[in-house]
Design an enzyme around this catalytic site. Structure first.
Site, PDB file in Angstrom:
ATOM      1  N   TYR A 143       0.855  -1.170   0.000  1.00 59.69           N
ATOM      2  CA  TYR A 143       0.000   0.000   0.000  1.00 59.69           C
ATOM      3  C   TYR A 143       0.891   1.220   0.000  1.00 59.69           C
ATOM      4  O   TYR A 143       1.900   1.254   0.699  1.00 59.69           O
ATOM      5  CB  TYR A 143      -0.948  -0.014   1.199  1.00 59.69           C
ATOM      6  CG  TYR A 143      -2.196   0.795   0.937  1.00 59.69           C
ATOM      7  CD1 TYR A 143      -3.024   0.472  -0.141  1.00 59.69           C
ATOM      8  CD2 TYR A 143      -2.531   1.875   1.725  1.00 59.69           C
ATOM      9  CE1 TYR A 143      -4.162   1.222  -0.402  1.00 59.69           C
ATOM     10  CE2 TYR A 143      -3.665   2.619   1.475  1.00 59.69           C
ATOM     11  CZ  TYR A 143      -4.487   2.290   0.406  1.00 59.69           C
ATOM     12  OH  TYR A 143      -5.610   3.042   0.135  1.00 59.69           O
ATOM     13  N   TRP A 159       1.438   4.166   1.086  1.00 59.90           N
ATOM     14  CA  TRP A 159       1.900   5.070   2.132  1.00 59.90           C
ATOM     15  C   TRP A 159       3.169   4.572   2.810  1.00 59.90           C
ATOM     16  O   TRP A 159       3.630   5.152   3.785  1.00 59.90           O
ATOM     17  CB  TRP A 159       0.807   5.238   3.185  1.00 59.90           C
ATOM     18  CG  TRP A 159      -0.344   6.050   2.727  1.00 59.90           C
ATOM     19  CD1 TRP A 159      -1.528   5.581   2.229  1.00 59.90           C
ATOM     20  CD2 TRP A 159      -0.460   7.479   2.707  1.00 59.90           C
ATOM     21  NE1 TRP A 159      -2.360   6.623   1.911  1.00 59.90           N
ATOM     22  CE2 TRP A 159      -1.736   7.807   2.197  1.00 59.90           C
ATOM     23  CE3 TRP A 159       0.399   8.520   3.085  1.00 59.90           C
ATOM     24  CZ2 TRP A 159      -2.176   9.116   2.051  1.00 59.90           C
ATOM     25  CZ3 TRP A 159      -0.041   9.825   2.943  1.00 59.90           C
ATOM     26  CH2 TRP A 159      -1.311  10.118   2.428  1.00 59.90           C
TER      27      TRP A 159
END
Length: 770
Positions: A111, A113
């Site tokens: 993901y 981030w």
């Protein structure tokens, strides 16, 4: 290529900073000198860099060595192993699964981030690695605005209507009269920006957008309207925004205030939508009285709001949270319809926009620094699932599902390789996810910290943080390109993601394909060459890399023009046709109606969520739980830091609850409480808040998942949220459609999530076991 800079710098999603390093130890950090409102979270770095929660060495799960078929994932001890043994084992598992079941049997998870740097970006690197060795089952879209990513291009014909550039704040300041903000304009999300933030400009943004415009925030919480900036609050029941917007549209029809000329010229299907509004299609006019029963807003207030819009420049906005709900596409579609009926789409300071108040930099000028990332290449396996459907894929191999107008089949996943990110923060119904993570034959996690996802892995590989490597950071909405200097040597045996993947690719015969023969120094040189060429093409003289690296940052010139969404389409809809079947904005879509199989009418409509305060389940679970981003951190990152824990009480998050709802349950301010429903339970500390709509509870996301059976000892609300798609159209996250009950408890359970798992010494040479 890199020389020691005069000032050592780095950046994270929550801000850029300068570093004081002495004898190889990070002593302190100071904010980037050009950041007007730095995020205090940067000061957690010296503590968290060497936290006991760092993954310090490669480990293998004890139960996996003993052949427990995944039963012990999430609660097992580990055995330390050398790097070569770990890489041999991971490469061996990839090769075994690939040869026996095909590359689609490997889920390559990540993901975005995970890192602010553009070169050492875990999601990019795992895709590049997996594609270099034959591909994998990838993930599509995101949790933040996944429904809109799929849906908006179907009715607007463009993919840049979400998560990209919005009509600029300067345009709003100059021309907007009414800013109607569904979900409000909260301060919290502005603290972070994907890719890194050189500037935090929330107050400047709010000063601009309220300079001329009347701000009206529609939200269950007054907290989504910042007290430092003027505005009006309309309290609404969660998940009922669509009903309110439809009633506003009905009022425009009823009073003859619709801009029929704009609608006829720029949209398609308005007749079907009008027939629905008037009740011709279902016998129910979508008037203010109808909406009052659904939203809880008095009909007279709805009518007055609608009457205040015609004849003024109006910008209708929504936060991303509105579409993170069951049928979350509908409020966005209704907003587009309302803006069309007002006739101001494509005008400065008017129309619609999605995302102000959802992430940092929204409404900034279009700085567009020329960011560089490694290309991932095509995925030879040709397999991907919506990111929010990962548990479905693991639990239901071979099951068909609908997505974006097509029927698809979940592959049979035998191996999960997750690098960066933590689905046990983002995903819904975490007990179901934990069950799903026990299904694959092998789970590999590559991360810096002992997240809940790492604790569900069979092999854990320690990765460096951004502070332990060289990189270049930046965001498309931020004016700064930032040098990210390596500040310290890697902690323990941590290695860069790029180097881990390079060695694995070498073991699988694809090292050159993955690395292009480059190391970190070569990658930086390639990146700066690309950046320099694109700067020069825009008439900007780039500095040498040495100058950039020593200075530590490059500020983009201030754009002259103020960006206005769809201005080109409004100016000439024939020359600038949208990529929709009609070439126009689709207020009715025959294709979407047909694809829905009767689930929706093909135009904006009120469709009851599976869980809301008007649902039958509300008699048993009487509170609608909302799960916004936390004030003090980004998602779950650095959750164990002293700074972050300082915002909690008894190490638990604060649950905001209306005083009336608290009194009915015998709960006082500061009481320890348990939230529960049929999916599980978690714990928090009550804080009474009269600025909530009654029947609403608010618990921020991000506390580390700490399971004890079906209960979370901690405050992770995603134990409670439903793991359903927003719709069969988009399969996005639907976390904001969730009913719960709350009870006072006498004591809170002891937490275990902030201690690393036990790592045992191997009783015999590890090579004998693997």
């Amino acid at each position: 290529m890199q020389t020691r800079p005069r000032v050592q710098r780095n950046m994270s999603h929550w801000g850029a900073f300068r570093a004081e390093v002495a004898n190889g130890v990070l002593k302190s950090v100071a904010p980037f000198e050009h950041d007007p409102a730095p995020n205090p979270l940067i000061h957690a770095w010296p503590e968290m860099l060497t936290s006991p929660l760092r993954v310090a060495e490669p480990v293998v799960r004890r139960g996996w060595l003993d052949g427990d078929s995944g039963a012990g994932r999430g609660c097992d001890s580990y055995v330390a192993i050398p790097w070569d043994a770990a890489l041999d084992r991971v490469a061996g598992e990839i090769g075994r699964v690939r040869d026996a079941h095909g590359n689609a049997a490997i889920l390559g998870g990540s993901y975005g981030w995970s890192s602010a740097g553009r070169l050492h970006h875990a999601r990019t690197l795992i895709r590049r690695f997996m594609n270099s060795v034959g591909g994998c089952t990838d993930q599509m879209n995101n949790y933040s605005y996944g429904a809109a990513m799929v849906f908006l291009p179907r009715i607007l014909g463009r993919s840049d209507m979400i998560g990209s550039h919005l009509t600029s704040a300067r345009s709003i300041a100059a021309d907007c009269d009414v800013l109607l903000a569904f979900g409000g304009l909260p301060r919290r999300p502005w603290a972070n920006q994907a890719g890194g933030a050189g500037e935090h400009g929330y107050d400047r943004f709010m000063e601009q957008v309220t300079q001329r415009a009347r701000l009206v925030a529609v939200s269950p919480s007054r907290g989504d309207l910042d007290p430092d900036h003027p505005g009006n609050w309309i309290a609404i029941r969660p998940n009922t925004d669509t009903a309110l917007i439809l009633a506003l549209c009905h009022r425009l029809l009823e009073t003859g205030a619709e801009d029929r000329a704009f609608v006829d010229r720029y949209t398609s299907g308005s007749e079907r939508f009008r027939a629905y509004l008037t009740g011709d299609t279902d016998g129910t006019p979508k008037d203010a009285g109808w909406a009052e029963a659904i939203t809880g807003i008095p009909a007279a207030e709805i009518a007055a709001l609608a009457d205040a819009l015609p004849g003024r420049r109006v910008l209708v906005t929504a936060t991303w949270s509105l579409q993170r709900a069951h049928h979350g596409e509908q409020p966005y579609w209704a907003i587009v319809a309302l803006a069309a009926m007002l006739g101001q789409i494509g005008l400065p300071g008017g129309g619609f926009a999605f995302g102000y108040g959802s992430s940092g930099g929204m409404g900034n000028p279009r700085y567009q620094p020329p960011l560089y990332s490694l290309p991932t290449g095509p995925n030879p396996a040709g397999s991907a699932i919506p990111v929010a459907r990962v548990a479905d894929a693991l639990l239901c191999p071979g099951q068909t599902y609908r997505y974006d107008g097509t029927e698809r089949t979940y592959p049979e996943i035998r191996m999960v390789y997750w690098a960066g990110g933590n689905p046990f923060m983002h995903h819904q119904d975490l007990n179901r996810l934990a069950k799903a993570f026990r299904r694959p034959e092998t789970v590999v996690v590559q991360d810096c910290f002992w997240t809940a996802t790492a604790r569900h892995a069979d092999i854990v590989l320690p990765a460096t943080t951004t502070l332990e490597r060289n990189d270049i950071g930046g965001s498309s909405r931020d004016p700064y390109l930032m040098a990210m200097h390596k500040l310290v040597e890697p902690v323990g045996a941590a290695r860069n993601d790029f180097d881990i993947f390079a060695d694995l690719a070498g073991r699988l015969g694809a090292r050159e394909a993955f690395t292009d023969g480059l190391d970190e120094t070569g990658l930086l040189a390639r990146a700066w060459d690309s950046i320099s060429q694109r700067l020069a093409a825009r008439g900007i003289t780039p500095p040498s890399f040495e100058t950039f690296w020593d200075t530590g940052y490059l500020r983009m010139p201030e754009p002259v023009d103020d960006y206005v969404m769809l201005a080109d389409f409004r100016a000439d809809p024939d020359a600038n046709r949208l990529a929709t079947p009609s070439g126009r904005i689709e207020l009715y879509s025959p294709a979407l109606e047909a694809e829905g199989g009767g689930a929706h009418p093909g135009h904006p409509a009120w469709l009851e969520p599976a869980e809301w305060l008007g649902a039958p389940g509300a008699e048993r679970f009487g509170l609608h739980l909302l799960t916004p981003q936390p004030q003090q951190r980004l998602h779950g990152q650095l959750d164990g830091a002293t700074y972050v824990q300082g915002f909690k009480t008894h190490d638990r998050e604060h649950l905001r609850l209306h005083p009336t709802d608290a009194a009915r349950r015998g709960i006082a301010d500061g009481d320890p409480v348990q939230l529960w429903n049929d999916r599980g339970s978690c714990h928090a500390v009550a804080r009474l808040d009269p600025d909530l709509a009654p029947g609403v509870a608010v618990l921020p996301t991000g506390s580390s998942f700490d399971p004890d059976g079906r209960a979370d000892r901690n405050s992770n609300p995603n134990v409670l949220t439903a793991d359903i798609g927003s719709s069969d159209m988009t399969q996005g996250c639907a976390a904001q459609s969730c009913l719960v009950e709350i009870r006072r408890v006498d004591r809170l359970p002891e937490l275990q999530a902030y201690r690393p798992p036990r790592i045992d010494p191997a009783p015999r040479p590890i090579s004998d076991q693997i």
